[in-house]
Design an enzyme around this catalytic site. Structure first.
Site, PDB file in Angstrom:
ATOM      1  N   THR A 161       0.810  -1.216   0.000  1.00 22.00           N
ATOM      2  CA  THR A 161       0.000   0.000   0.000  1.00 22.00           C
ATOM      3  C   THR A 161       0.844   1.268   0.000  1.00 22.00           C
ATOM      4  OG1 THR A 161      -1.487   1.321   1.394  1.00 22.00           O
ATOM      5  CG2 THR A 161      -0.174  -0.312   2.508  1.00 22.00           C
TER       6      THR A 161
ATOM      7  N   TYR B  62      -1.170   0.421  10.223  1.00 20.78           N
ATOM      8  CA  TYR B  62      -1.518  -0.297   8.992  1.00 20.78           C
ATOM      9  C   TYR B  62      -0.358  -0.193   7.995  1.00 20.78           C
ATOM     10  CZ  TYR B  62      -3.564  -1.026   4.394  1.00 20.78           C
ATOM     11  OH  TYR B  62      -3.781  -1.440   3.107  1.00 20.78           O
TER      12      TYR B  62
END
Ligand code: UDP
Length: 333
Positions: free
Chosen positions: A118, A142
């Site tokens: 990501t 995250y």
């Protein structure tokens, strides 16, 4: 007999679209998913094996039974807000779980690994267009957990036991144009499905998270990529691994997947109003913790090295496909 590919998270949003693309490319996708956020009804393109990445015995059993030639690893916790509140859940659920998977994969003699990473690994970079060489300074657990998995893959790559293609992308949108699978999170936290919920009255209004960012209209800027384009890149990455056209930096190669075009939250709302031809009820709220101001990534490397062509990734197309799915699709437990 077609080759099998193990798809972790194959019951989730991106994983289910990847299964469709793998099937279309002549592979049999084997979904491995614990259904913590996925949907069994989304598993339509190959066998389903329910299991947890931490369950090494179950993983070993599934790998022995299906003998996949490669793995695509999508299974992950992916909510920034939750990651801010419960970082341990992300380090365990993403990093420890991925280590368990990688060790099982290597023990099964599989060498080819495609990983879903990501742009949240980058953090804030003052609005520059991100690329594969931009330093990774994540703002939340995250992003940090995904960066740690990338590091793990680089170490295993350098040890010559695994070859990986890592894709970094951020705002995935749209749905399968055939309507077989689509985006369906519970709870939903993503902008476009929340806008569509507000448009058709499933929730009272969209809240804009922050209107005082240093951007043209005060709202955050993101680079939106169509899920079908995204999964095409994964299949191209898999083929690249299989053809052995790899790899600098040990056995790992990184590709950013974006369009290079950033859209603000207000611009996404405007496009949604046009596509749906309805008003978007909205309110303005405070910033959401952990959000970067602007995340836009170039994908020249994916285009030149993989031959990737993100031809569905215009905002009107993504919203139109999401809207069609929103009106006709969905899963229930
Ligand atoms: N966003 C918003 N309201 C919402 C959900 C999201 O304003 O109800 C904003 C969010 O702050 C971010 C952008 O929309 O700037 C995209 O958020 P999303 O959660 O879809 O993806 P993320 O960028 O966090 O991966």
């Amino acid at each position: 007999m077609a080759d099998r590919v193990l798809v972790t998270g194959g019951a989730g949003y991106i994983g289910s679209h990847a299964c469709k693309a793998l099937k279309a490319a002549g592979f049999i996708p084997v979904t491995y998913d614990n259904l913590c956020t996925g949907w069994e009804q989304a598993v339509k393109f190959g066998p389903f094996e329910r299991g947890d990445l931490m369950d090494r015995a179950r993983l070993d059993q599934v790998l022995a039974e299906h003998r996949p030639i490669a793995v695509m690893h999508f299974a992950a916790l992916s909510q920034v807000g939750e990651a801010m509140r419960e970082p341990g859940k992300y380090w365990r659920g993403n990093v420890t779980a991925s280590l368990s998977l990688i060790e099982a994969v290597i023990a099964a003699g599989i060498r080819d690994f495609v990983f879903s990473s990501t742009c949240a690994t980058y953090g804030d970079h003052d609005g520059v267009v991100l690329d594969e060489n931009t330093p990774q300074t994540p703002l939340n657990a995250y992003g940090a957990s995904k960066r740690a998995i990338e590091d793990m893959l680089k170490d295993f790559g350098a040890s010559d036991r695994l070859r990986s293609v890592i894709f970094r992308y951020f705002n995935v949108a749209g749905a399968d144009p055939d309507g077989e699978v689509g985006e369906f999170h519970q709870p939903e936290t993503h902008l476009i499905p929340l806008i569509l919920d507000a448009v058709d009255g499933k929730r009272p209004a969209l809240t804009i998270h922050g209107t005082d960012y240093p951007t043209k209209d005060g709202t955050c800027i993101r680079d939106y990529v169509h899920v079908m384009d995204l999964v095409d890149a994964h299949v191209l990455g898999l083929k690249r691994l299989r053809e052995g056209r790899i790899i600098p930096d040990g056995g790992t190669e990184v590709f950013c997947l974006g369009t290079g075009n950033g859209f603000s939250v207000r611009e996404v709302i405007d496009h949604s109003r046009h596509v749906t031809n309805r008003t978007v009820p909205m309110t303005e709220g405070p910033r959401r913790a952990g959000d970067a101001v602007k995340l836009v990534c170039g994908s020249e490397r994916a285009m030149s090295d993989l031959g990737w062509q993100p031809d569905r990734s215009t905002l009107p197309q993504m919203i139109a496909d999401a809207w069609r799915w929103h009106q006709n699709g969905g899963y229930d437990r």
